[in-house]
Design a protein around this motif. Structure first.
Motif, PDB file in Angstrom:
ATOM      1  N   THR A 268       0.565  -1.074  -0.037  1.00 33.13           N
ATOM      2  CA  THR A 268       0.105  -0.104   0.107  1.00 33.13           C
ATOM      3  C   THR A 268       0.930   1.070  -0.102  1.00 33.13           C
ATOM      4  O   THR A 268       1.528   1.260   0.789  1.00 33.13           O
ATOM      5  N   VAL A 269       0.601   2.451  -1.113  1.00 33.24           N
ATOM      6  CA  VAL A 269       1.195   3.738  -0.550  1.00 33.24           C
ATOM      7  C   VAL A 269       0.480   4.550  -0.186  1.00 33.24           C
ATOM      8  O   VAL A 269      -1.075   4.908  -0.455  1.00 33.24           O
ATOM      9  N   GLY A 270       1.376   4.943   1.099  1.00 31.59           N
ATOM     10  CA  GLY A 270       0.317   5.628   2.035  1.00 31.59           C
ATOM     11  C   GLY A 270       0.867   7.051   2.110  1.00 31.59           C
ATOM     12  O   GLY A 270       1.620   7.514   1.324  1.00 31.59           O
ATOM     13  N   THR A 271       0.526   8.083   2.705  1.00 34.00           N
ATOM     14  CA  THR A 271       0.961   9.372   2.667  1.00 34.00           C
ATOM     15  C   THR A 271       2.058   9.439   4.298  1.00 34.00           C
ATOM     16  O   THR A 271       2.465   8.817   4.759  1.00 34.00           O
ATOM     17  N   VAL A 272       3.520  10.014   3.529  1.00 35.19           N
ATOM     18  CA  VAL A 272       4.231  10.257   4.183  1.00 35.19           C
ATOM     19  C   VAL A 272       4.385  11.245   5.581  1.00 35.19           C
ATOM     20  O   VAL A 272       3.222  12.072   5.086  1.00 35.19           O
ATOM     21  N   VAL A 273       4.509  10.480   7.021  1.00 33.42           N
ATOM     22  CA  VAL A 273       4.501  11.411   7.644  1.00 33.42           C
ATOM     23  C   VAL A 273       5.439  12.147   7.687  1.00 33.42           C
ATOM     24  O   VAL A 273       6.809  11.975   7.686  1.00 33.42           O
ATOM     25  N   PRO A 274       5.547  13.684   7.480  1.00 29.69           N
ATOM     26  CA  PRO A 274       6.773  14.799   7.584  1.00 29.69           C
ATOM     27  C   PRO A 274       7.414  14.952   9.056  1.00 29.69           C
ATOM     28  O   PRO A 274       7.016  14.062  10.148  1.00 29.69           O
ATOM     29  N   GLY A 275       8.380  14.440   9.106  1.00 27.57           N
ATOM     30  CA  GLY A 275      10.121  14.305   9.827  1.00 27.57           C
ATOM     31  C   GLY A 275      10.308  12.805   9.842  1.00 27.57           C
ATOM     32  O   GLY A 275      11.030  12.755  10.338  1.00 27.57           O
ATOM     33  N   SER A 276       9.621  12.539   8.924  1.00 27.85           N
ATOM     34  CA  SER A 276       9.849  10.629   9.468  1.00 27.85           C
ATOM     35  C   SER A 276      11.401  10.085   8.288  1.00 27.85           C
ATOM     36  O   SER A 276      11.439   9.750   8.245  1.00 27.85           O
TER      37      SER A 276
END
Length: 341
Positions: A268-276
């Motif tokens: 699954t391609v999700g939303t990248v968490v900012p700062g991760s």
């Protein structure tokens, strides 16, 4: 005087695996070693070109070595390739490749295959020819870097000879190795190198000498974890502080946390968490711990969510860890209304 040619941008003295450095922070030099006397002469060289050898080639031949060293205090010179030149010495070439396109030093991961392309030419079939003109030895060495090792400053003379074979006919071939011969506990954490080399036979004019060699570095499989939120945890209001632990991420990789709604589903391609995100472009694996705070804004709905720690390498995209939790930020107010007539 003999003329030797070198073209670091593509090949060096016939080897496709070792690349000299072209940046101003690196110094490249050719070392000529006379045989059997052992007299040495170093000549600084540019990233590509040709020039005469520093010394005349004696009857026993000479070995030419390509070295590069970064212009930093305490930097260790790195031997990239070597070639032996003599009266009736066969020609050998060896190059190693993997799915990682890194050009300076071939490298791969412990669970991935690699390939050794080699060729031998100039061998004589005349029964009266010297033995050194009719056969060469092909050697495979393995050397562990140890737990957490990087290979910097390693003594290559301590490598273990894994096997050897004699080649007595001109040949061009490819060897396929599904996995490395190196071992570790656990096996996924191997760090080390494998070296493949051709040597001439001992002869009355000169001792056995390296004709060609190339090594490949073997790096471990990454692992990771997510802490601060537990499986199936119900989260109300603000998201908790989360720590991402990344161990042994590949020298060329991008590792990050992503979220998506629903249960965990590989691919699954999700939303990248900012700062991760951790982007690595190094020569050795890296380990990091990242902390995520104030990341509530990326959730656009309540319900079940999954967070994955994902790494992208030349070998593909893989999941290191995941956690599924339930988000419920709905505020319910219970009460009644009364009136006075």
């Amino acid at each position: 005087m003999n003329t030797f040619r070198f073209a670091f941008g593509c090949l060096l003295l016939g080897s496709a695996g070792a690349m000299a450095q072209t940046g101003s922070s690196f110094t490249n030099f050719i070392r000529q070693v006379q045989l059997p006397s052992g007299v040495q002469w170093d000549a600084s060289v540019a990233a590509s070109g040709s020039q005469q050898s520093s010394l005349a080639i004696d009857p026993g031949g000479a070995r030419f070595e390509l070295w590069t060293v970064q212009s930093l205090s305490g930097a260790t010179p790195l031997l990239l390739d070597s070639k032996y030149v003599g009266t009736y010495v066969p020609i050998a070439q060896v190059a190693i490749r993997s799915a990682d396109p890194y050009v300076t030093i071939p490298r791969t991961r412990v669970d991935k295959p690699f390939y050794v392309d080699y060729s031998v030419s100039g061998l004589l079939s005349d029964p009266s020819a010297p033995a050194a003109a009719k056969s060469v030895n092909f050697l495979r060495h393995i050397q562990s870097y140890g737990a957490g090792g990087t290979g910097i400053g390693i003594d290559k003379t301590q490598a273990t000879l894994f096997n050897t074979s004699s080649i007595s006919s001109n040949v061009t071939a490819t060897l396929t190795f599904p996995v490395t011969a190196l071992v570790a506990t656990p096996q996924t954490k191997v760090r080390g190198e494998e070296r493949f080399s051709f040597f001439s036979l001992d002869d009355y004019q000169s001792p056995a000498s390296q004709l060609a060699a190339q090594f490949i570095q073997i790096w471990p499989v990454a692992d990771g974890s997510i802490s601060g939120v537990t499986m199936n945890q119900k989260i109300r209001f603000a998201m908790p502080q989360v720590s991402l632990t990344m161990n042994d991420v590949y020298p060329s990789s991008t590792t990050y946390a992503q979220i998506y709604q629903g249960p965990a589903v590989l691919g699954t391609v999700g939303t990248v968490v900012p700062g991760s995100s951790l982007v690595v472009n190094e020569t050795i694996p890296q380990s990091r711990v990242l902390t995520l705070t104030n990341w509530d804004r990326i959730f656009d709905a309540d319900g079940q969510w999954t967070m994955e720690l994902v790494t992208s390498t030349p070998f593909g995209v893989e999941r290191l860890a995941y956690v599924t939790f339930n988000l419920d930020r709905t505020i319910q107010v219970n009460g009644n209304v009364t009136t006075i007539d």
